[in-house]
Design a protein around this motif. Structure first.
Motif, PDB file in Angstrom:
ATOM      1  N   HIS A 352       3.366 -12.086   1.317  1.00 28.20           N
ATOM      2  CA  HIS A 352       2.071 -12.776   1.225  1.00 28.20           C
ATOM      3  C   HIS A 352       0.959 -11.939   1.861  1.00 28.20           C
ATOM      4  O   HIS A 352      -0.095 -11.712   1.246  1.00 28.20           O
ATOM      5  CB  HIS A 352       2.149 -14.139   1.914  1.00 28.20           C
ATOM      6  N   TYR A 353       1.198 -11.448   3.063  1.00 27.84           N
ATOM      7  CA  TYR A 353       0.160 -10.678   3.768  1.00 27.84           C
ATOM      8  C   TYR A 353      -0.036  -9.302   3.142  1.00 27.84           C
ATOM      9  O   TYR A 353      -1.146  -8.758   3.133  1.00 27.84           O
ATOM     10  CB  TYR A 353       0.508 -10.560   5.249  1.00 27.84           C
ATOM     11  N   LYS A 354       1.050  -8.748   2.602  1.00 24.14           N
ATOM     12  CA  LYS A 354       0.940  -7.448   1.945  1.00 24.14           C
ATOM     13  C   LYS A 354       0.037  -7.562   0.707  1.00 24.14           C
ATOM     14  O   LYS A 354      -0.847  -6.722   0.482  1.00 24.14           O
ATOM     15  CB  LYS A 354       2.335  -6.959   1.544  1.00 24.14           C
ATOM     16  N   MET A 355       0.244  -8.619  -0.080  1.00 29.66           N
ATOM     17  CA  MET A 355      -0.571  -8.834  -1.273  1.00 29.66           C
ATOM     18  C   MET A 355      -2.020  -9.147  -0.929  1.00 29.66           C
ATOM     19  O   MET A 355      -2.946  -8.804  -1.659  1.00 29.66           O
ATOM     20  CB  MET A 355       0.020  -9.970  -2.116  1.00 29.66           C
ATOM     21  N   ALA A 356      -2.208  -9.798   0.237  1.00 36.30           N
ATOM     22  CA  ALA A 356      -3.560 -10.151   0.668  1.00 36.30           C
ATOM     23  C   ALA A 356      -4.279  -8.970   1.304  1.00 36.30           C
ATOM     24  O   ALA A 356      -5.459  -9.069   1.672  1.00 36.30           O
ATOM     25  CB  ALA A 356      -3.504 -11.317   1.646  1.00 36.30           C
ATOM     26  N   GLY A 357      -3.582  -7.846   1.461  1.00 30.77           N
ATOM     27  CA  GLY A 357      -4.187  -6.660   2.059  1.00 30.77           C
ATOM     28  C   GLY A 357      -4.262  -6.705   3.566  1.00 30.77           C
ATOM     29  O   GLY A 357      -4.918  -5.863   4.190  1.00 30.77           O
ATOM     30  N   GLU A 358      -3.574  -7.662   4.185  1.00 34.25           N
ATOM     31  CA  GLU A 358      -3.564  -7.790   5.653  1.00 34.25           C
ATOM     32  C   GLU A 358      -2.359  -7.010   6.180  1.00 34.25           C
ATOM     33  O   GLU A 358      -1.324  -7.583   6.530  1.00 34.25           O
ATOM     34  CB  GLU A 358      -3.531  -9.254   6.075  1.00 34.25           C
ATOM     35  N   THR A 359      -2.502  -5.700   6.256  1.00 29.59           N
ATOM     36  CA  THR A 359      -1.381  -4.824   6.583  1.00 29.59           C
ATOM     37  C   THR A 359      -0.842  -5.018   8.000  1.00 29.59           C
ATOM     38  O   THR A 359       0.353  -4.866   8.237  1.00 29.59           O
ATOM     39  CB  THR A 359      -1.781  -3.349   6.391  1.00 29.59           C
ATOM     40  N   THR A 360      -1.738  -5.330   8.940  1.00 25.57           N
ATOM     41  CA  THR A 360      -1.276  -5.537  10.322  1.00 25.57           C
ATOM     42  C   THR A 360      -0.322  -6.722  10.391  1.00 25.57           C
ATOM     43  O   THR A 360       0.748  -6.649  11.016  1.00 25.57           O
ATOM     44  CB  THR A 360      -2.465  -5.776  11.265  1.00 25.57           C
ATOM     45  N   LYS A 361      -0.694  -7.829   9.731  1.00 23.50           N
ATOM     46  CA  LYS A 361       0.157  -9.025   9.710  1.00 23.50           C
ATOM     47  C   LYS A 361       1.456  -8.726   8.960  1.00 23.50           C
ATOM     48  O   LYS A 361       2.547  -9.132   9.384  1.00 23.50           O
ATOM     49  CB  LYS A 361      -0.578 -10.176   9.017  1.00 23.50           C
ATOM     50  N   ALA A 362       1.338  -8.017   7.851  1.00 24.55           N
ATOM     51  CA  ALA A 362       2.525  -7.685   7.060  1.00 24.55           C
ATOM     52  C   ALA A 362       3.501  -6.866   7.890  1.00 24.55           C
ATOM     53  O   ALA A 362       4.721  -7.104   7.872  1.00 24.55           O
ATOM     54  CB  ALA A 362       2.117  -6.928   5.798  1.00 24.55           C
ATOM     55  N   ASP A 363       2.982  -5.888   8.654  1.00 26.18           N
ATOM     56  CA  ASP A 363       3.836  -5.054   9.501  1.00 26.18           C
ATOM     57  C   ASP A 363       4.535  -5.874  10.577  1.00 26.18           C
ATOM     58  O   ASP A 363       5.688  -5.596  10.939  1.00 26.18           O
ATOM     59  CB  ASP A 363       3.019  -3.927  10.135  1.00 26.18           C
ATOM     60  N   GLN A 364       3.842  -6.878  11.114  1.00 29.42           N
ATOM     61  CA  GLN A 364       4.445  -7.738  12.139  1.00 29.42           C
ATOM     62  C   GLN A 364       5.678  -8.449  11.587  1.00 29.42           C
ATOM     63  O   GLN A 364       6.728  -8.520  12.247  1.00 29.42           O
ATOM     64  CB  GLN A 364       3.418  -8.767  12.627  1.00 29.42           C
ATOM     65  N   TYR A 365       5.560  -8.942  10.363  1.00 29.08           N
ATOM     66  CA  TYR A 365       6.694  -9.660   9.771  1.00 29.08           C
ATOM     67  C   TYR A 365       7.782  -8.703   9.300  1.00 29.08           C
ATOM     68  O   TYR A 365       8.973  -9.048   9.330  1.00 29.08           O
ATOM     69  CB  TYR A 365       6.210 -10.567   8.630  1.00 29.08           C
TER      70      TYR A 365
END
Length: 388
Positions: A352-365
């Motif tokens: 979800h965060y990767k698709m939204a372009g929120e890379t910091t959040k995506a990396d956390q997960y």
């Protein structure tokens, strides 16, 4: 040459000592708490059988022999229900002949009944003979739930928390399951480690007492099922337990139970713990929404991504996944396996965060998923997945 012979002799002596140590009979603990291999239980059954043959009045040996034999059958690759029942019934008969007036006999007599409430007096007698023996507590919790003696159920659930040294990791996991549920949720569970901890947390810590936990195995008891469904305002007509216990029949029963519970007159939401697996008929799957460590049942579409985010970012206590606060947890292997249930929701949030372009959040997960998977069968799969 002499030195070589001495060395060989020492090696032989050492190997014999190791073998003798390995052949020592050990107290049999439930595999729901400390998992062992089928080979282990088979060897222990043989060792405990020798002990009872030495002394027919050795009550602890009889009980360990019974459970070692029982767990051997459970772990067998090829199941033979008739041979299992005949063998275990024979052990109970021998126990009655030799140690009838003991805690061990009365407790085993109940356990061999297979949750038959007609045998509850044996369990209650075992408890009265030695109230400090904690083996009876979980069985009493189930029996009093099944007979709807809620006060007694709550008493023994609290005693389980206080005296049986429950796994901190399993308690943490179930705390999060409960934290992510809507108010007054009916939670459908499948086994020991997703049912007892809920009752323990409710009664020892007064946490989320609004949740109603229904274990599928207990729901197979006709008298209990009719009572609890009636309490919840659910139609019980025409609902039958499958005559043969196989995966297909039980899945159908589970699906029917979920649909009926969802129609409860109290309008309580229904959720299925992820520990119960994900094998459901398509008609049911289409109405299940992953919200964290449970799936919410809803005929109407819901925004489960928003609920996932809320649970992982506001409701769940996740530090125990990243830092091992309890290295001596006896159920560490089970905790590790149970925690794998976090992986699917965590990967959903990563995507979800990767698709939204929120890379910091995506990396956390991504890092959280890799931490959870480390040392499990999923580690290599996730490594390939994130390396794509």
């Amino acid at each position: 040459m002499v030195m070589k012979n001495i060395s060989l002799a020492l090696i032989f002596l050492f190997s014999c000592c190791v073998n003798l140590h390995a052949q020592k009979p050990e107290k049999i603990v439930s595999f729901a708490k400390v998992p062992k291999s089928g080979t282990y239980y088979k060897e222990q059954a043989q060792l405990w059988e020798k002990e009872v043959k030495k002394n027919r009045k050795n009550a602890p040996a009889w009980m360990n022999f019974y459970f070692a034999k029982r767990f051997t059958f459970i772990h067998a690759e090829k199941k033979n229900p008739l041979a299992e029942k005949t063998t275990l019934d024979s052990i109970v008969t021998q126990m009655e002949k030799n140690i009838s007036n003991t805690f061990e006999y009365n407790y085993v007599k109940y356990r061999q009944s297979g949750l038959d409430l007609d045998y509850l007096p044996y369990l209650e007698k075992a408890y009265k003979m030695n109230p400090e023996r904690t083996e009876t507590y979980s069985d009493l919790v189930v029996c009093y739930e099944a007979t709807r003696n809620i006060e007694a159920r709550n008493k023994f659930a609290k005693l389980m928390y206080e005296k049986t040294e429950p796994s901190p990791g399993i308690l943490n996991y179930n705390y999060n399951v409960m934290s992510g549920l809507e108010e007054n949720t009916i939670l459908i569970t499948a086994g020991d480690n997703d049912t007892y901890p809920v009752w323990m947390l409710q009664n020892a810590l007064n946490f989320r007492k609004d949740i109603t936990v229904l274990n599928l195995s207990v729901l197979l008891i006709d008298s209990y099922r009719n009572k609890i469904l009636t309490e919840l305002g659910v139609d019980t007509s025409g609902l039958k337990v499958p005559w043969e216990w196989n995966t297909e029949n039980l899945d159908k029963f589970k699906a029917e139970m979920v649909k009926r519970l969802a129609s409860n007159k109290k309008k309580f939401p229904v959720a299925l713990a992820l520990t119960g697996g994900a094998d459901y008929p398509k008609e049911l799957k289409d109405n299940l929404y992953l919200t964290g460590l449970a799936m919410n049942y809803s005929p109407e579409r819901i925004d489960n991504v928003a609920l996932l985010k809320k649970n992982f970012e506001q409701n769940y206590a996740l530090d125990y996944l990243k830092v091992d606060f309890m290295p001596n947890d006896v159920s560490k292997a089970i905790v590790k396996r149970t925690n794998e249930n976090y992986l699917v929701p965590v990967i959903n949030l990563y995507e979800h965060y990767k698709m939204a372009g929120e890379t910091t959040k995506a990396d956390q997960y991504r890092l959280l998923a890799q931490t959870i998977a480390k040392g499990t069968t999923q580690e290599e799969t996730l490594s390939k997945y994130f390396g794509k």
